[in-house]
Write an enzyme that holds these catalytic residues in place. Structure first.
Site, PDB file in Angstrom:
ATOM      1  N   HIS A  35      27.979  53.500  13.034  1.00  0.00           N
ATOM      2  CA  HIS A  35      28.137  52.614  14.204  1.00  0.00           C
ATOM      3  C   HIS A  35      29.441  51.814  14.179  1.00  0.00           C
ATOM      4  O   HIS A  35      29.508  50.726  14.744  1.00  0.00           O
ATOM      5  CB  HIS A  35      26.930  51.659  14.329  1.00  0.00           C
ATOM      6  CG  HIS A  35      25.702  52.372  14.823  1.00  0.00           C
ATOM      7  ND1 HIS A  35      25.481  52.659  16.141  1.00  0.00           N
ATOM      8  CD2 HIS A  35      24.653  52.897  14.136  1.00  0.00           C
ATOM      9  CE1 HIS A  35      24.335  53.307  16.266  1.00  0.00           C
ATOM     10  NE2 HIS A  35      23.819  53.481  15.054  1.00  0.00           N
ATOM     11  N   GLU A 158      30.492  63.497  26.802  1.00  0.00           N
ATOM     12  CA  GLU A 158      29.218  62.879  26.366  1.00  0.00           C
ATOM     13  C   GLU A 158      28.977  61.557  27.117  1.00  0.00           C
ATOM     14  O   GLU A 158      27.844  61.218  27.456  1.00  0.00           O
ATOM     15  CB  GLU A 158      29.260  62.651  24.848  1.00  0.00           C
ATOM     16  CG  GLU A 158      28.051  61.942  24.297  1.00  0.00           C
ATOM     17  CD  GLU A 158      27.005  62.852  23.672  1.00  0.00           C
ATOM     18  OE1 GLU A 158      27.329  63.993  23.315  1.00  0.00           O
ATOM     19  OE2 GLU A 158      25.853  62.403  23.543  1.00  0.00           O
ATOM     20  N   ASP A 170      31.456  62.214  15.973  1.00  0.00           N
ATOM     21  CA  ASP A 170      30.709  63.473  15.897  1.00  0.00           C
ATOM     22  C   ASP A 170      31.559  64.662  16.334  1.00  0.00           C
ATOM     23  O   ASP A 170      31.630  65.687  15.654  1.00  0.00           O
ATOM     24  CB  ASP A 170      29.445  63.397  16.762  1.00  0.00           C
ATOM     25  CG  ASP A 170      28.535  62.268  16.334  1.00  0.00           C
ATOM     26  OD1 ASP A 170      28.787  61.676  15.273  1.00  0.00           O
ATOM     27  OD2 ASP A 170      27.584  61.971  17.071  1.00  0.00           O
ATOM     28  N   TYR A 220      21.228  52.847  21.859  1.00  0.00           N
ATOM     29  CA  TYR A 220      22.591  53.031  21.350  1.00  0.00           C
ATOM     30  C   TYR A 220      23.574  52.230  22.198  1.00  0.00           C
ATOM     31  O   TYR A 220      24.405  51.467  21.681  1.00  0.00           O
ATOM     32  CB  TYR A 220      22.949  54.520  21.386  1.00  0.00           C
ATOM     33  CG  TYR A 220      24.305  54.838  20.805  1.00  0.00           C
ATOM     34  CD1 TYR A 220      24.442  55.152  19.461  1.00  0.00           C
ATOM     35  CD2 TYR A 220      25.450  54.827  21.597  1.00  0.00           C
ATOM     36  CE1 TYR A 220      25.688  55.451  18.919  1.00  0.00           C
ATOM     37  CE2 TYR A 220      26.693  55.114  21.073  1.00  0.00           C
ATOM     38  CZ  TYR A 220      26.802  55.432  19.736  1.00  0.00           C
ATOM     39  OH  TYR A 220      28.036  55.716  19.199  1.00  0.00           O
TER      40      TYR A 220
HETATM   41  C1  GLA Z   1      25.940  58.792  17.031  1.00  0.00           C
HETATM   42  C2  GLA Z   1      27.199  58.692  17.881  1.00  0.00           C
HETATM   43  C3  GLA Z   1      28.434  58.456  17.002  1.00  0.00           C
HETATM   44  C4  GLA Z   1      28.223  57.304  16.039  1.00  0.00           C
HETATM   45  C5  GLA Z   1      26.879  57.417  15.328  1.00  0.00           C
HETATM   46  C6  GLA Z   1      26.566  56.208  14.509  1.00  0.00           C
HETATM   47  O1  GLA Z   1      25.974  59.916  16.216  1.00  0.00           O
HETATM   48  O2  GLA Z   1      27.388  59.861  18.628  1.00  0.00           O
HETATM   49  O3  GLA Z   1      29.565  58.250  17.818  1.00  0.00           O
HETATM   50  O4  GLA Z   1      28.356  56.081  16.696  1.00  0.00           O
HETATM   51  O5  GLA Z   1      25.818  57.629  16.237  1.00  0.00           O
HETATM   52  O6  GLA Z   1      27.478  56.064  13.493  1.00  0.00           O
END
Ligand code: GLA
Length: 385
Positions: A35, A158, A170, A220
């Protein structure tokens, strides 16, 4: 080609008459730095051997034909009709939409995809879906975009149709991974360095809580908003522009009374996690696994108590790992609210640990645990036939 790649290619041949290329787009793990990719931090992901396979061919029409093998569902849609729909369709169509928005001349294509990343497990199947298609289209239509540009395109994708305001980690990891290396990604400057992951006598094992996290559930985005709200205060009070400029959590604490408790907790976590990732990178390069493991456990504590993105199942598995004496570090991985924990386990103790954790977890939650020993792979690319 492995079995999955062959099966995707064979399915393509049954459905279409065009001649496809085959691609592999990996999922990712993250060793430390959760995060903070959307908070100007550093993160330490790596691409893995589980991922999404694509077979894609231009079809010289104006129609996009998709077959999602894992869902046994098809979609045919004219390029001019591309819009937000639902589920897997949003991930692929949002990528196409971003190419269109970027002014790239997308043509019609036939596409079959599917893979072996358990969904909702925190291994980022969505980034693998997006990155695989973006790479394939860039390749087939010769757009000449580089890997960083493709990662940024996938991040916008996304944000757009799926509506998750994710960071860059990611897609960056999935697109830029390097076999047997971790990526130290600077999320502010979008640059990275690789270093070899040497885990002499240890392996990375994921334990899947099978509690499916859905980033789109909104939690999130709520965390992201809390950080933005806190940053507004800290910018004024500490005269900084970014979390990474804040020296220590003690500086955040000075302004605790100016923030809601949940906003303060998030800011404290972010500053501490940025420091953990920087220290962690040094420890790994010095092969100091014990110190790195401590940082993982501390990271989990922060995710659970401060950032409030854990769940009883993840907390249980991390505590179980710690008590076992054979797991040098463990924490919940990815967006949170379930998914997998990442564990660094002594080679000779892996089977025993998995068996014991499975039994204890079944007893506590009546859920059958899944475990995966990780292999670090290259980022997205063509699969040679
Ligand atoms: C998800 C999001 C990433 C990142 C993680 C937490 O995977 O897609 O961008 O923020 O959570 O680290």
């Amino acid at each position: 080609m492995n079995n999955l790649a062959t099966s995707i290619l064979n399915t393509f041949k049954k459905k279409f008459t065009t001649q496809p290329n085959v691609y592999f787009s990996p999922g990712r793990i993250n060793l430390i730095g959760e995060h903070i990719d959307y908070n100007d931090g550093y993160v330490m992901p790596a691409a893995i051997s589980k991922g999404i396979y694509y077979a894609v061919a231009a079809n010289n029409t104006d129609t996009l034909n998709f077959y999602a093998a894992d869902f046994d569902e098809s979609l045919s849609i004219a390029i001019t009709d591309v819009k937000k729909l639902d589920n897997w369709k949003n991930y692929v169509l949002s990528v196409v939409n971003e190419f269109v928005l970027a002014g790239k001349p997308i043509g019609g294509f036939d596409c079959v995809f599917g893979g072996d990343i358990p969904r909702g497990s925190g291994m980022s199947s969505s980034a693998a879906v997006e990155g695989g298609l973006a790479f394939a289209l860039n390749d087939i239509f010769n757009f000449g975009m580089n890997r960083v540009e493709l990662a940024l395109l996938c991040q916008r994708a996304e944000h757009n149709y799926p509506g998750v305001n994710c960071g860059i980690m990611d897609m960056y990891a999935s697109i830029n991974g390097k076999k047997d290396h971790v990526i130290l990604l600077d999320c502010k400057n979008i640059t990275h360095e690789y270093f070899p992951l040497k885990l002499d006598g240890y392996k990375i094992v994921l334990l899947n809580t099978r509690v499916s996290h859905t980033l789109a559930s909104g939690e999130y985005n709520v965390r992201r908003k809390r950080c933005e709200e806190g940053m507004e205060v800290l910018k004024k009070e500490l005269n900084v522009q970014s979390f990474r400029e804040i020296k220590s959590a003690a500086d955040v604490e000075l302004h605790k009374d100016k923030m809601k408790p949940e906003v303060y907790n998030c800011c404290k976590f972010v500053v501490e996690e940025i420091a953990r990732t920087q220290k962690g990178a040094a420890f790994l390069q010095q092969n100091n696994l014990a110190a790195f493991g401590e940082i993982m456990y501390a990271g989990h504590e922060g995710l659970s108590k401060l950032y409030d993105v854990s769940c009883p199942q993840s907390d249980f598995l991390v505590a179980f790992a710690k008590a076992s004496g054979n797991v040098i570090g463990a924490r919940q991985m990815g967006g949170g609210f379930g998914g997998c924990t990442i564990n660094i386990i002594k080679d000779e103790a892996i089977n025993e640990l998995i068996a014991a954790a499975t039994a204890a977890y079944q007893k506590e939650f009546d859920i059958e645990l899944e475990a995966y020993v990780m292999e670090i792979s290259d980022g997205v690319g063509r699969v040679e036939r």
